[in-house]
Design a protein around this motif. Structure first.
Motif, PDB file in Angstrom:
ATOM      1  N   GLY A 217       0.831  -1.212   0.000  1.00  0.00           N
ATOM      2  CA  GLY A 217       0.000   0.000   0.000  1.00  0.00           C
ATOM      3  C   GLY A 217       0.860   1.255   0.000  1.00  0.00           C
ATOM      4  N   ARG A 218       0.315   2.340   0.540  1.00  0.00           N
ATOM      5  CA  ARG A 218       0.981   3.641   0.457  1.00  0.00           C
ATOM      6  C   ARG A 218       2.310   3.700   1.207  1.00  0.00           C
ATOM      7  NH1 ARG A 218      -1.801   8.298  -1.123  1.00  0.00           N
ATOM      8  NH2 ARG A 218      -3.935   7.801  -1.739  1.00  0.00           N
ATOM      9  N   ARG A 219       3.396   4.018   0.469  1.00  0.00           N
ATOM     10  CA  ARG A 219       4.701   4.177   1.117  1.00  0.00           C
ATOM     11  C   ARG A 219       4.934   5.620   1.569  1.00  0.00           C
ATOM     12  NH1 ARG A 219       8.024  -0.053  -0.680  1.00  0.00           N
ATOM     13  NH2 ARG A 219       6.729  -1.878  -0.352  1.00  0.00           N
ATOM     14  N   GLU A 220       4.116   6.548   1.023  1.00  0.00           N
ATOM     15  CA  GLU A 220       4.271   7.932   1.499  1.00  0.00           C
ATOM     16  C   GLU A 220       3.744   8.073   2.926  1.00  0.00           C
ATOM     17  OE1 GLU A 220       2.163   6.789  -0.758  1.00  0.00           O
ATOM     18  OE2 GLU A 220       0.709   8.315  -1.398  1.00  0.00           O
ATOM     19  N   ALA A 221       3.102   7.013   3.415  1.00  0.00           N
ATOM     20  CA  ALA A 221       2.746   6.986   4.833  1.00  0.00           C
ATOM     21  C   ALA A 221       4.008   6.601   5.594  1.00  0.00           C
ATOM     22  CB  ALA A 221       1.640   5.964   5.069  1.00  0.00           C
TER      23      ALA A 221
ATOM     24  N   GLU B  57       6.299  12.688   7.078  1.00  0.00           N
ATOM     25  CA  GLU B  57       5.203  13.358   7.787  1.00  0.00           C
ATOM     26  C   GLU B  57       5.673  14.222   8.949  1.00  0.00           C
ATOM     27  OE1 GLU B  57       1.652  11.109   8.484  1.00  0.00           O
ATOM     28  OE2 GLU B  57       2.142   9.681   6.900  1.00  0.00           O
ATOM     29  N   GLU B  58       6.908  13.940   9.368  1.00  0.00           N
ATOM     30  CA  GLU B  58       7.476  14.614  10.540  1.00  0.00           C
ATOM     31  C   GLU B  58       7.373  16.140  10.464  1.00  0.00           C
ATOM     32  OE1 GLU B  58       8.959  14.549  14.111  1.00  0.00           O
ATOM     33  OE2 GLU B  58       8.935  12.642  13.023  1.00  0.00           O
ATOM     34  N   GLN B  59       7.794  16.714   9.347  1.00  0.00           N
ATOM     35  CA  GLN B  59       7.892  18.177   9.248  1.00  0.00           C
ATOM     36  C   GLN B  59       6.679  18.825   8.604  1.00  0.00           C
ATOM     37  OE1 GLN B  59      10.291  19.359  10.876  1.00  0.00           O
ATOM     38  NE2 GLN B  59      11.495  17.464  11.043  1.00  0.00           N
ATOM     39  N   ASP B  60       5.721  18.001   8.187  1.00  0.00           N
ATOM     40  CA  ASP B  60       4.584  18.539   7.454  1.00  0.00           C
ATOM     41  C   ASP B  60       3.438  18.839   8.422  1.00  0.00           C
ATOM     42  OD1 ASP B  60       2.366  19.016   5.936  1.00  0.00           O
ATOM     43  OD2 ASP B  60       2.379  17.081   4.893  1.00  0.00           O
ATOM     44  N   PRO B  61       3.119  20.109   8.604  1.00  0.00           N
ATOM     45  CA  PRO B  61       2.071  20.450   9.582  1.00  0.00           C
ATOM     46  C   PRO B  61       0.691  19.909   9.197  1.00  0.00           C
ATOM     47  CG  PRO B  61       2.742  22.401   8.351  1.00  0.00           C
ATOM     48  CD  PRO B  61       3.686  21.307   7.961  1.00  0.00           C
TER      49      PRO B  61
END
Ligand code: TEU
Ligand code: CA
Length: 548
Positions: A435-439, A444-448
């Motif tokens: 499935g999604r690897r962008e998870a 996600e750490e720096q993305d508000p």
């Protein structure tokens, strides 16, 4: 530390969390490496699923020694270091006590097999002939719940795998042995415990066939279960600890008794009714789209009932036995972030203590394995065989596994977009999710606006708004299809959570006073439209409003 009503638990399945030494298997040092990540999320407890010596038939839920560490996970020193490092960050460890059964590799069972009567009484051995099991009960993993030992001429009971023999709690010596296990870990500084399928520990006095079911009616919330839990808690001082019991197929009335403080049992209970709304005829292996009206109704019944009776629930969508929630009730293709955030909001603002299962906070999706060889779970492999031999096609069986297998949540934790998702420098014991690897945590750490950031805000909100931990609850709009809306109230404030579980817009009539309310959180970047008398929710939108 605050009381557990204001706290949050993070669940770690160590085998799939972080491999520190490159052998492909997650381990305790891997957990220690990632403590700052868990601290930054704001979690107060880590529930660590079993790391005890085990043949791993059921990934550690087949325990061979309750007071040691399996070398595949590390050493007792690693465990002590983890406890210390966690505590230095204000995080407590919650250990998983699998007391309904032991592995057949446990020395108690081995001595029973060697013919020692004293140890046979630790389990349920019954005389018999190989053609006639004592009852027709079925194992939760498929097949008979009894296994025959020809050398002894006896059957033994196993509600789960054949290598997970049920312990005989009627025997006071067994109860004393289990108290010793609790005291051992308390001696190491452990102050929180989860009890695996603890509502199955009391078996009936007479063994009889179940004419229409798998036998669960006889041992679920069994005759002496409350007395046994009370005794265990009293004799080990567990009333000072945070405890949670996993309650399989339980009832609201029993969950109240398990968790009302005056009963001296547990802090809170896991109950599963809300996770069966996509089981056709109650059967996990028959697919149907989730029944959203039923979901709403179940939350209403359980939340309102637990509140009225003074009980307490463990709130969860995900764990190591469940498919990923964003793939199950959300839309992991078109509304991935929005639906993952809506689901989080819906759960975390209810009355209870939220549990987050590793990767859920990243919006990790189902495994999507398309080859039977990729599956590792004993239940999945058993059911592949059972369903195939019932005449279903290979494709049909694979579809069911893709939707329902416990391996959906057991793929390696996704730390980065790099090789092996940053889980291991070696070859992982189970394939990565397709499935999604962008998870992944790095992205996600720096993305508000990431799902991870949303979880952090939700947890922080619980700690700053007492109404979430302590307020009453009331469900609204019972007849509005596909939405779950509830109000939390304290003397000074009212919080409204409104969640759209559908892929269509929903417009809810809302009293005018909400038009000026503060928007606390929303699963979309653009806030919802709150007109004077209505709230317009986009597909899979969830929002929380507050008025003083
Ligand atoms: O699970 C208990 C249980 O009955 C279910 O979650 C079960 O895995 C599912 O219904 C099968 O469809 C607990 C543990 O969480 C699980 O991992 C263990 O396998 C099980 O007990 C036995 O110890
Ligand atoms: Ca390792």
């Amino acid at each position: 530390m605050a009381a557990f009503q204001e706290q949050v638990v993070y669940q770690i399945y160590p085998k799939s969390f972080r491999d520190s030494n490159g052998d492909g298997i997650g381990d305790l040092r891997g957990v220690t490496e990632k403590l700052d990540y868990i601290r930054s999320l704001g979690a107060d407890y880590i529930w660590l699923t079993p790391f005890f010596p085990s043949p791993q038939r059921d990934n550690g839920y087949d325990v061979a020694d309750y007071c040691a560490v399996d070398p595949m996970f590390g050493t007792m020193e690693d465990m002590e270091e983890l406890l210390q490092e966690a505590s230095a960050r204000g995080i407590a460890l919650m250990l998983d006590m699998v007391f309904n059964h032991t592995s057949t590799a446990h020395r108690w069972f081995q001595r029973a097999l060697a013919g020692e009567k004293q140890y046979q009484d630790y389990y349920f051995f019954r005389d018999g002939t190989p053609d006639a099991p004592p009852t027709n009960w079925q194992s939760k993993f498929g097949g008979s719940a009894w296994a025959y030992v020809p050398e002894l001429g006896k059957w033994y009971l196993h509600l789960f795998d054949v290598t997970q023999a049920d312990l005989n709690w009627e025997n006071p010596t067994v109860r004393e042995e289990l108290k010793k296990v609790i005291r051992f870990w308390q001696g190491k500084g452990v102050k929180a415990f989860r009890f695996d399928v603890v509502n199955l520990i009391s078996k009936p006095d007479v063994w009889e066939d179940d004419p229409s079911g798998d036998g669960r009616r006889f041992y679920t919330d069994g005759p002496r279960v409350h007395a046994y839990i009370q005794e265990l808690v009293r004799d080990t001082g567990l009333s000072e600890a945070v405890t949670v019991g996993e309650m399989s197929s339980t009832s609201l009335a029993h969950c109240l008794r398990y968790t009302q403080p005056e009963n001296g049992e547990l802090s809170m209970a896991f109950h599963f009714h809300h996770l069966k709304v996509d089981y056709k005829d109650g059967d996990k292996w028959q697919l149907q789209p989730p029944d959203l009206s039923r979901l709403r109704e179940l939350f209403d019944t359980w939340q309102t009932g637990m509140a009225r009776g003074g009980g307490w629930s463990a709130l969860f969508w995900c764990n190591h036995d469940q498919p990923r929630i964003v793939s199950r009730l959300g839309d992991d293709r078109r509304c991935w972030k929005e639906s993952a955030k809506m689901l989080a909001l819906c759960l975390h603002l209810m009355r209870g203590t939220p549990y987050i299962y590793q990767g859920e906070e990243l919006g990790m999706t189902n495994a999507c394995f398309d080859r039977i060889e990729d599956y590792r779970d004993v239940e999945s492999i058993n059911y592949y065989r059972i369903l195939s031999s019932s005449g279903l096609s290979h494709e049909d069986v694979m579809d069911r596994l893709q939707a329902r297998s416990r391996d959906n949540s057991r793929t390696p934790m996704q730390w980065s977009a790099g090789p092996c998702a940053g889980f291991s420098s070696g070859h992982p014991w189970i394939p990565l999710s397709h499935g999604r690897r962008e998870a992944n945590a790095e992205a996600e750490e720096q993305d508000p606006l990431s799902i991870l950031s949303f979880y952090r805000r939700l947890i922080a909100l619980r700690k700053s708004r007492p109404v979430i931990g302590k307020g009453g609850i009331r469900f609204l709009f019972p007849d509005e299809p596909g939405v779950i809306v509830y109000e939390r109230t304290s003397d000074t404030e009212t919080l409204l959570a409104a969640c759209n579980f559908t892929s269509e817009e929903r417009i809810l009539p809302l009293s005018g006073e909400w038009a000026s309310a503060e928007l606390l959180l929303d699963s979309y970047e653009q806030p919802p439209e709150i007109a004077f008398h209505s709230l317009r929710l986009k597909p899979f939108e969830g929002c929380a409003l507050l008025k003083g």
